[in-house]
Write an enzyme that holds these catalytic residues in place. Structure first.
Site, short mmCIF file in Angstrom:
data_model
loop_
_atom_site.label_atom_id
_atom_site.label_comp_id
_atom_site.label_asym_id
_atom_site.label_seq_id
_atom_site.Cartn_x
_atom_site.Cartn_y
_atom_site.Cartn_z
N SER A 1 0.45 13.36 45.27
CA SER A 1 1.18 14.41 44.52
C SER A 1 0.84 15.64 43.72
O SER A 1 -0.06 16.05 44.10
CB SER A 1 2.06 13.39 43.28
OG SER A 1 3.74 13.99 42.26
N ASP B 1 12.11 12.45 49.61
CA ASP B 1 11.08 12.88 48.82
C ASP B 1 11.41 14.48 48.36
O ASP B 1 11.76 15.35 48.95
CB ASP B 1 9.96 12.95 48.84
CG ASP B 1 8.93 13.11 47.88
OD1 ASP B 1 9.11 13.73 47.30
OD2 ASP B 1 7.61 12.92 48.08
N HIS C 1 9.15 8.84 47.44
CA HIS C 1 7.85 9.60 46.79
C HIS C 1 6.91 8.35 45.93
O HIS C 1 7.38 7.31 45.26
CB HIS C 1 7.74 10.57 45.55
CG HIS C 1 6.90 11.42 44.87
ND1 HIS C 1 6.20 12.56 45.56
CD2 HIS C 1 6.08 10.95 43.90
CE1 HIS C 1 5.08 13.24 45.31
NE2 HIS C 1 5.00 11.56 43.58
#
Length: 326
Positions: A155, A250, A279
């Site tokens: 991320s 996501d 995610h």
């Protein structure tokens, strides 16, 4: 939620979810909420050979040495944790770091880089660069091979890993042999279609991403620079080989796929998509068994980037999850 894996649906309905959406929190509230709840979806930490902490230019750095890691010249991984540049710590992603340290017989290093907004962009990048430079300079004392360092992150940490790899290519920091980007942020414009398709109800929301970005990048002029949005780098030629892990449901899917395709065209890369996942799934092993598949794939990709790992690098084992951590 058509196409969503049952395990992802189970994770989304997991008991004990945060009381407030992150975008309704102050940074301090969001950090406390995340630290209080992150472990519920993770397996218990896997035992490793050694865990130590150091300080590098004021940055706390956590280090895990895999049980089979050699005492000298071990392969090493610089792992940059996710959390939108505002929340998170090495401990929130320790599950990943411990598994990879054991699976690759390696040393994994994760810095507690400075979080926004107290210092915004580019403070986190500076801390990641300082940690990589320190790993090279102190390789003998750390028992690692400075020519066998990989950078990885998820991320926001995937964003920092991609930027670090670009800096390494350009000689701004020491070289890395590869990069692993797990659902990375690559475009701060937040205008891709996956921001519409998965704006809400899939864990990480579009509103939360705007909240994170606005704290990390309050200066709008910085957002489209390659240091913030690596997808906008003029060239990816000469970059270290990459392995990109994506979740199909996501908000970051489209930009991650776009960056993977550029890497495939301009450098060397492989992309693996888990279409029915959300995610953060790699850090949700208790709820999502597919997390184990992703870690297996990362170890295999690491082996391809560092042939000296050879047969010594093994996939993570289910029985390891139940051992007492070192």
């Amino acid at each position: 939620m058509t196409g969503l894996d049952p395990s992802a649906a189970r994770a989304l309905a997991w008991p004990g979810e945060p009381e407030k959406p992150v975008e309704d929190c102050t940074p301090e509230e969001a950090r406390r909420q995340y630290l209080d709840g992150f472990a519920s979806k993770q397996w218990p930490p896997e035992a490793v050979g050694e865990t130590v902490e150091r300080h590098v230019r004021g940055i706390r750095v956590k280090i895990w040495r895999g049980r089979g890691a050699p005492p000298d010249a071990a392969p090493a991984l610089l792992y940059l944790h996710g959390g939108g540049w505002v929340i998170g710590a090495p401990e929130t992603h320790e599950d990943i770091c411990r598994v990879l340290a054991n699976a690759a017989d390696a040393v994994v290093v994760s810095p507690d880089y400075r979080l926004a907004p107290e210092p915004p962009f580019p403070a986190a990048i500076e801390d990641c660069a300082a940690t990589l430079t320190w790993m090279h300079a102190e390789a003998a004392g750390l028992g690692i091979d400075p020519a066998r360092i990989l950078v990885a992150g998820d991320s926001a940490g995937g964003n920092l890993a991609a930027v670090t790899a670009l800096m390494a290519r350009d000689g701004q920091v020491p070289a890395v042999i590869g990069q692993v980007l797990i659902y990375p942020v690559t475009d701060q414009g937040q205008a891709s279609d996956s921001y519409r398709r998965y704006a809400a109800n899939f864990g990480l929301t579009a509103e939360a991403m705007r909240w994170f970005r606005d704290h990390y990048l309050p200066d709008e002029a910085s957002r489209m620079t390659w240091q913030a949005s690596p997808l906008h780098a003029p060239s990816l030629h000469g970059l270290a080989p990459a392995f990109v892990v994506l979740a199909g449901h996501d908000v970051l899917f489209d930009e991650g796929l776009a960056y993977a395709r550029r890497l495939e065209a301009e450098a060397s890369a492989c992309c693996r998509v888990w279409p029915g996942q959300i995610h953060g799934f790699v850090s949700m092993g208790r709820a999502i068994p597919e997390a184990r598949e992703a870690l297996d794939a990362i170890v295999a990709a690491w082996r391809g980037m560092d042939p000296r790992l050879g047969a010594g690098a093994r996939p993570p084992r289910a029985e390891d999850l139940r051992q007492t951590p070192a």
